[in-house]
Enzyme design. Structure first.
Site, short mmCIF file in Angstrom:
data_model
loop_
_atom_site.label_atom_id
_atom_site.label_comp_id
_atom_site.label_asym_id
_atom_site.label_seq_id
_atom_site.Cartn_x
_atom_site.Cartn_y
_atom_site.Cartn_z
N GLY A 28 20.06 -41.36 -17.61
CA GLY A 28 20.76 -42.54 -17.80
C GLY A 28 21.86 -43.29 -16.71
N THR A 54 14.90 -34.38 -15.45
CA THR A 54 13.47 -34.66 -16.58
C THR A 54 12.65 -36.15 -15.42
OG1 THR A 54 14.53 -34.60 -18.67
CG2 THR A 54 12.74 -35.64 -18.30
N GLU A 90 18.03 -33.60 -24.28
CA GLU A 90 18.72 -32.64 -24.21
C GLU A 90 18.20 -30.96 -25.10
OE1 GLU A 90 20.94 -32.04 -22.18
OE2 GLU A 90 21.10 -34.34 -22.11
#
Lengths: 665, 665
Positions: free
Chosen positions: B183, B144, B427
């Protein structure tokens, strides 16, 4: 790459700028109309500017603060605001509270003050109000208990009149009776209004309010017999010290029972002036005033953030070969956000309607005429429930419609959501409130069916409507008469059919309270339908009155249509159920509804600009006026404490592992 | 008053105890069946116990911690878990991750590892996996970007092959191309898989994955050309260091492009083995595995908390003269919670179904047969969207159904909500996912209509069903055949009618992509209906297979009926629209649905007990096994840092004001 060095902040993103060039109406005129006139707009802006120039009120670090830090900031701001109010001549009901909404301590202090003003005798008002106004004492409002919320009769705290000392003796008889949740009580309050069951000579007279001192004015230590503290972290409201309170043989003088409507005389005689229900009236007024400040304004902010972001954000392609499209150009994104925008306007108008209704009722009550109490109670309950529920879901939609960035606190949306969701619970849990409205509606329906008089707002329950919706094509559904009548029919049918089910059950031998319980799912649905109908009707009437401002009237008409058709589209079942609207007509509704999205899309940005929030008020990296979303996210992220401290986790846990790898790579 | 001195914790509240004496089935047997056998239950419990005995894994202060503290705890726990796994012989897919869900750092590290295992060559796997498994490097997964999410083709990061040095040169061309959200990247990762547009000799070959080192293994400083940091506070996931990453001429060797399916040879020749879509396959697998761990289990926890609390909490009276009633005895409370409980079971079963489908597909892919990819993609997308959306709303209902106490972090519900809501976004954003499923369904519908073969899961699109539901009374709606067929009819109708609208638009001259956009609201609805139908069907089939366990079968049948009828009741419009279900039949549905609530009510507590969560796993003052709600709230609140520190706000702001009052009261 130079772009993200801060140079662009303030210069409007061209994708956002282009949205403002094509407005079908004057944003300035719409703002003035919403404010109730250009003079109000000017005043509001002056206040907002004065506040935002003052560094004490800065929100810059809000998203990075701990609960302790937020509490301290909230106290600092509340005390400073009071000083500013004195200096500037601002009033209690002016725009400054709105501008600082969510930042201030002592909101329950205001309810403490309001209780005394409403329920206190003239002497009580003279004694307490001046002190409270200057924060020379900090008040709270202790009603809810650990084991008892909306059902006030179940409260367990006791106040026993001791005739020998002319005092009330207050006690918390067991753990579930501990006061729990009152704002400003955990760490701040010196005094509170305690609701307790009054006993005189062994007889219980029900719930009454008592002023109780809980902390020393000298050193803030807890008074004898008092146990109190903070209830810990919540989903939001970290700036507020919601507290707990236990009372063990706490004595207050006879004069501390608020006695405008009820009094215990020195000899123990209990005197009531008016309805006992008046003791709950504070809650009625709170419910009505919270709709605008705590619900509609946050919804307007969420719409502003999500809509501005949705014309800056580009994602995927609408047409092959073109650049990526603004996400607001996707029908699905329009369908998420524009109905919420329409709802924000709808609820802004209904809050006006309720305020007027309430003002009228209050004037009557001042004259000791309590006739309107049931209607006021029913309306404040049902609309509080409907507007908070709808708006909570609307803010959540706005948050999710911004994708991952909506989930960052820096977007401003999570704090709006976690705050508004509380409004579904406080001042009466929504389901219980809907059922109170339903009880009123069923009563009115029964009365109306037998020709007895009912308040004008519910005469429709006995009105005769056609059995089929007369719409013949999709344009017919843009007629307020058509859709308002559909809502009316639907609400009346739900109330009617639930009343019939209730009667059937009772006639078949089911006990009345069991029958009621077996109908509650449908009763709550009926109450919501009633409020939805009134909201649509009020929106349509508001649009009609806009004759002198055709530009604004036109766009408001679109929003009104959208609000109404969205409601039919999303609740199709209740309109289709008895065939009032046919499947073919529902297709027309859908077609008109989807068409409207594309129409309102063009004015979406001007429609949120008209809410006239400053960047500092929004405090959102996604929603600023200039639309420099990515740059602002990046700059704000760098201020995060997580970027200012090298975590001890590295030295302690990671370094030993990573050093093993050095030889291997 | 002695009650709240801690003496009662552990002894079960009698209101909760009585619920367990009347279970219609064996809780232990249901747990074993859900676990897949008593041996699995035993193993899971042993692991959970081992974890909960270990003070490193304690959650005691979780609700009081700052973002920095939560990150540090998450790293500590992740590293410690790895050590325990080595000691105890636990495996990657064992129950320990579930037991620690939400507490561990390095979840993206696992996706880093999974990407390499799936997309890497044998040499790449041999080189990286052993290091990753022992945390001798910390990985992340950088897909992303700040300006790009679900639309992967729009990612802007570039990787240009430099034939002279046999390296790829990676760059972030502008601010919107900055990697954002990954993350473990903000503060932890030493390496990451970067997705970038591959260029060889000026030609773009689309998105490919590259292993890039971002921090020194020596001292954790950023590598040359790397800018990275933490993106700041979020609505939850404070334990995870979601990060940003900019690349400026960062060079990695040719061997760092993951090359199981695609490779750039030394001379610049680009070789593809299989579908390029396989590069997205990691996301497909993640979507399927997150359903159970990140969505269904949190929903089960929320149901456990809310249902246990609802038999301890008493509020108001059902019958005059009696004591206050358990709130779960109110129809409205049952109607809030029991459908969510049924959904938790439904989604637990659908997650099994999807896992089987996926395992089958994966075996084929290993054999380089990519035929099932479209179906797997469509199913993983649609079900991820449907289950996350439904469950998010379900957890929110649980939270709100607990009133004020649900809003306290100590209830455990806010953290479940703020975590699960993210699953609607990560997701793949849900609306986009629904539309991917819709595209597949429309294609299959077109194929099926012209007699071409389609996957077995969608043959129903061309099946002939009756035009009217054959149910004659409310009991008929307890027949799985009746309601499954209703769902099938409804899903097929929505897909069919949307396909027809699409065709009409195209035939009337609207361009294909515009027509698609104008149908997307309805397409998303159709995709959701398809997933809802499959979920109901799968639930009914699961119940049918339970023949050998009649006690469990009976209660599961009730839950299946409830899940199905709740869906019809709540989406009445789509069933009524074409008259498949009539208004009179909808009344039967409603009657059966409301009857079922009262039936399942009796087993509500055993049904959540069977989920077998320990108190430490739930970490909820409302949901503990012993039901000592009020006492636990009070004890936990006292541990809050707000009660341990005298706020500087008193000395600074309040004392000067309050002292003025001393002489006046």
């Amino acid at each position: 790459m130079g772009n993200y060095k801060g140079s662009l902040l303030g210069s409007v993103n061209p994708d956002l700028a282009s949205e403002r060039q094509t407005a079908s109406f004057s944003v300035e005129k719409l703002t003035a109309w919403l404010d109730g006139g250009t003079e109000h707009t000017r005043l509001r802006r002056a206040v907002v500017e004065a506040i935002e120039c003052d560094p004490v009120f800065s929100r810059e670090n809000q998203y990075f603060e701990s609960q302790n830090e937020r509490y301290e900031a909230a106290v600092r701001k509340a005390v400073h605001l009071q000083k500013k109010m004195d200096e500037m001549g601002w009033t209690e009901n002016g725009p400054e509270f709105k501008a600082l909404s969510g930042d201030l301590a002592f909101l329950l202090h205001r309810i403490f003050t309001r209780s005394i003003s409403m329920l206190g005798s003239d002497q009580q008002i003279a004694k307490w109000i001046p002190l409270a106004t200057q924060y020379q004492l900090i008040g709270s409002y202790a009603q809810t208990e650990l084991g008892h919320g909306t059902y006030l009769q179940g409260l367990e705290t006791t106040a026993v009149f001791d005739i020998t000392t002319q005092e009330f003796v207050l006690n918390t008889p067991n753990i579930s009776a501990m006061k729990w949740w009152p704002g400003d009580m955990g760490r701040s309050a010196t005094h509170t209004v305690v609701f307790a069951q009054l006993y005189v000579n062994g007889k219980c007279y029900g719930l009454h309010p008592f002023i109780v001192q809980i902390r020393s004015l000298q050193d803030h230590s807890l008074c004898p017999g008092i146990t109190a503290g903070d209830i810990g972290p919540k989903m939001n409201f970290e700036h507020i010290d919601n507290g707990y309170l236990m009372l063990q043989n706490v004595r207050v003088p006879r004069e501390n029972m608020l006695s405008k409507f009820c009094e215990v005389q020195p000899d123990g005689t209990y005197v009531r002036r008016g309805s006992q229900k008046i003791n709950y009236f504070t809650m009625t007024t709170v419910r009505i005033s919270l709709i605008l400040d705590e619900v509609v304004i946050p919804l307007m902010k969420a719409c502003t953030i999500a809509i501005r972001y949705s014309v800056v954000r580009r994602q995927s392609k609408l047409k092959p070969g073109e650049q990526e499209a603004k996400i607001l150009d996707y029908q699905t994104q329009q369908e998420k956000l524009l109905p919420q925008l329409a709802a924000a306007y709808a609820f802004y108008f209904i809050s006006d309607y309720l305020q007027e209704l309430f003002d009228r009722g209050y004037r009557e009550i001042q004259r000791k005429n309590f006739d309107m109490l049931p209607e006021l109670h029913a309306f404040s309950s049902g609309f509080k429930a409907m507007v908070t529920q709808y708006s909570t879901s609307a803010v959540e939609i706005c948050l999710r419609a911004c994708g991952g960035h909506g989930y960052s606190l820096l977007s401003g949306l999570p704090s709006l959501y976690t705050k508004i969701v509380a409004s579904c619970i406080y001042e009466g849990e929504n389901t219980i409130l809907f059922l109170q409205t339903a009880r009123f509606l069923i009563k009115c329906f029964m009365a109306a069916s037998t020709g007895q008089p009912v308040p004008p707002s519910v005469t429709y329950l006995a009105a005769v409507t056609p059995e089929k919706c007369p719409a013949k094509n999709k344009l017919d559904f843009l007629s307020p008469d058509i859709y308002t009548e559909a809502y009316q029919h639907m609400a009346a049918r739900l109330i009617n059919s639930t009343a019939a089910k209730l009667q059937d059950l009772v006639q078949s031998g089911v006990k009345k309270h069991d029958a009621w319980n077996q109908c509650t799912v449908q009763l709550a649905q009926a109450a919501k339908a009633h409020c939805h109908y009134i909201t649509v009707k009020n929106f349509a009437e508001t649009v009609e009155k806009l004759e002198t401002q055709p530009g604004i009237q036109k766009i408001m008409k679109h929003l009104c249509d959208l609000f109404a058709l969205h409601g039919i589209f999303s609740n199709a079942g209740v309109f289709l159920h008895d065939g009032y609207i046919s499947g073919a007509q529902m297709d027309m509704v859908t077609a008109s509804y989807l068409d409207l999205l594309a129409v309102i899309r063009k004015d979406a940005v001007p429609l949120v600009d008209a809410f006239d929030f400053t960047d500092k008020t929004l405090n959102s990296a996604l929603g600023s006026y200039d639309g420099q979303v990515y740059q602002r996210l990046y700059e704000w992220a760098q201020k995060s404490p997580t970027n200012k401290q090298i975590s001890p986790a590295y030295e302690r846990y990671l370094k030993p592992l990573l050093h093993k790898t050095l030889s291997k790579l």
